[in-house]
Enzyme design. Structure first.
Site, mmCIF file in Angstrom:
data_model
loop_
_atom_site.group_PDB
_atom_site.id
_atom_site.type_symbol
_atom_site.label_atom_id
_atom_site.label_comp_id
_atom_site.label_asym_id
_atom_site.label_seq_id
_atom_site.Cartn_x
_atom_site.Cartn_y
_atom_site.Cartn_z
ATOM 1 C CG ASP A 176 -1.872 1.154 1.243
ATOM 2 O OD1 ASP A 176 -2.972 1.000 0.688
ATOM 3 O OD2 ASP A 176 -1.521 2.204 1.808
ATOM 4 C CG ASN A 184 -4.683 11.016 -5.178
ATOM 5 O OD1 ASN A 184 -3.873 11.147 -6.098
ATOM 6 N ND2 ASN A 184 -5.343 9.889 -4.962
ATOM 7 C CG HIS A 189 -7.621 12.555 -8.142
ATOM 8 N ND1 HIS A 189 -7.653 11.415 -7.367
ATOM 9 C CD2 HIS A 189 -8.403 13.462 -7.508
ATOM 10 C CE1 HIS A 189 -8.426 11.612 -6.313
ATOM 11 N NE2 HIS A 189 -8.894 12.851 -6.366
ATOM 12 C CG ASP A 193 -4.542 8.630 -12.122
ATOM 13 O OD1 ASP A 193 -4.886 8.091 -11.041
ATOM 14 O OD2 ASP A 193 -5.346 9.145 -12.912
ATOM 15 C CD GLU A 219 -4.582 3.961 -1.354
ATOM 16 O OE1 GLU A 219 -4.778 4.362 -0.190
ATOM 17 O OE2 GLU A 219 -5.451 3.992 -2.244
#
Length: 305
Positions: A176, A184, A189, A193, A219
């Protein structure tokens, strides 16, 4: 196309072969059904032109065998029958033939059938290609290009069954990205990404060819490590965490100032023969332990340590 012609009558076989080659196709010739079946298995022809009555495996049996074996690609089957034999025609179509030609064989008629066969086999080849593409897309995470949860469930079930049967061990590593929500919020975002794609590449570069890397969701990533011991999995994951650190992705919301990863490991062993769902839960619990102990670390499941 590659065309297999099967007929125990030499004259009819010669006429059929000439018609096939005149149409610009490669021709395989068999003098009986058994030879035809052997050639079919060896060469996987696009079209089979077979007589109804032959020594050994007859035309109907050959049709059935072809249909039972087919998986992805389609073989177009033309049955050669006696003039006016309606029973043979119906029996052939029920057995899996696509078309029929009556004997004595007219080369023009066979050439016309081959044109139809070319269209049908091309259509089936296109459909098979699109099925493969869709199957890959259904099992691929569009953001990272990694395998997704569907592919994971298929692969993990297969690995678990194999490991149970042969007494092999394997490990799972749940990963994770630390403080990713904050990342974010801070960077947006699109940057998130991009960071996930970079982490995915780092994980792929840290594993063996036999290992699997999956996007588990959000994630989270899961690594499936066949024949890997707990200690080996821990060494691998520490290398993976180093690879993520070496990305040097700025993260003002993490105490380290950079993007980091945490991981939890569980293992299927001779002493710990539990099902795959239980192993996933144990890896997830170990990941939470890594988070609770400060993040940016690897923890082992209590049952695997």
């Amino acid at each position: 196309m590659k065309v297999l012609v099967a007929d125990d009558d030499p004259g009819s076989l010669m006429v059929a072969r000439a018609a096939v080659e005149r149409s610009g196709h490669d021709c395989l010739a068999a003098a009986d059904g058994d030879q035809a079946w052997a050639l079919y298995l060896e060469h996987q022809p696009d079209v089979v032109v077979t007589d109804r009555v032959m020594p050994g495996m007859d035309g109907l049996a050959l049709c059935r065998a072809i249909r039972e074996r087919e998986e992805d690609l389609y073989t177009y089957v033309v049955l050669l029958t006696s003039q006016g034999s309606r029973e043979d025609i119906l029996a052939g179509l029920k057995a899996g033939a696509d078309d029929y030609v009556t004997k004595p064989l007219d080369p023009f008629v066979l050439q016309a059938r081959l044109l139809v066969a070319l269209r049908v086999t091309t259509l089936h080849a296109d459909l098979a290609h699109y099925r493969r593409v869709l199957a890959r897309q259904a099992r691929t995470d569009p953001l990272t290009g990694l395998h997704n949860r569907l592919k994971l469930s298929e692969d993990l079930e297969q690995l678990h069954q194999w490991s149970v049967r042969y007494g092999e061990r394997y490990s799972l590593a749940m990963c994770d990205v630390d403080n990713f929500k904050t990342y974010n919020d801070l960077y947006g975002h699109p940057a998130g990404d991009q960071a996930l794609r970079a982490v995915a590449e780092a994980l792929l570069g840290s594993v063996r060819k036999s290992d699997g890397v999956y996007r588990f969701g959000g994630e989270e990533f899961l690594l499936v490590l066949p024949k890997q011991s707990v200690s080996g999995a821990k060494t691998l994951m520490e290398r993976a965490l180093d690879a993520v650190r070496n990305l040097a992705i700025e993260h003002a919301g993490d105490p380290s100032g950079q993007l980091r990863l945490s991981a939890g490991i569980s293992a299927f062993t001779a002493e710990h023969r539990v099902d795959a769902v239980t192993l996933l839960g144990e890896a997830d619990a170990a990941l939470y332990a890594a988070k609770a102990r400060g993040r940016n670390r690897v923890e082992l499941a209590r049952q695997s340590g």
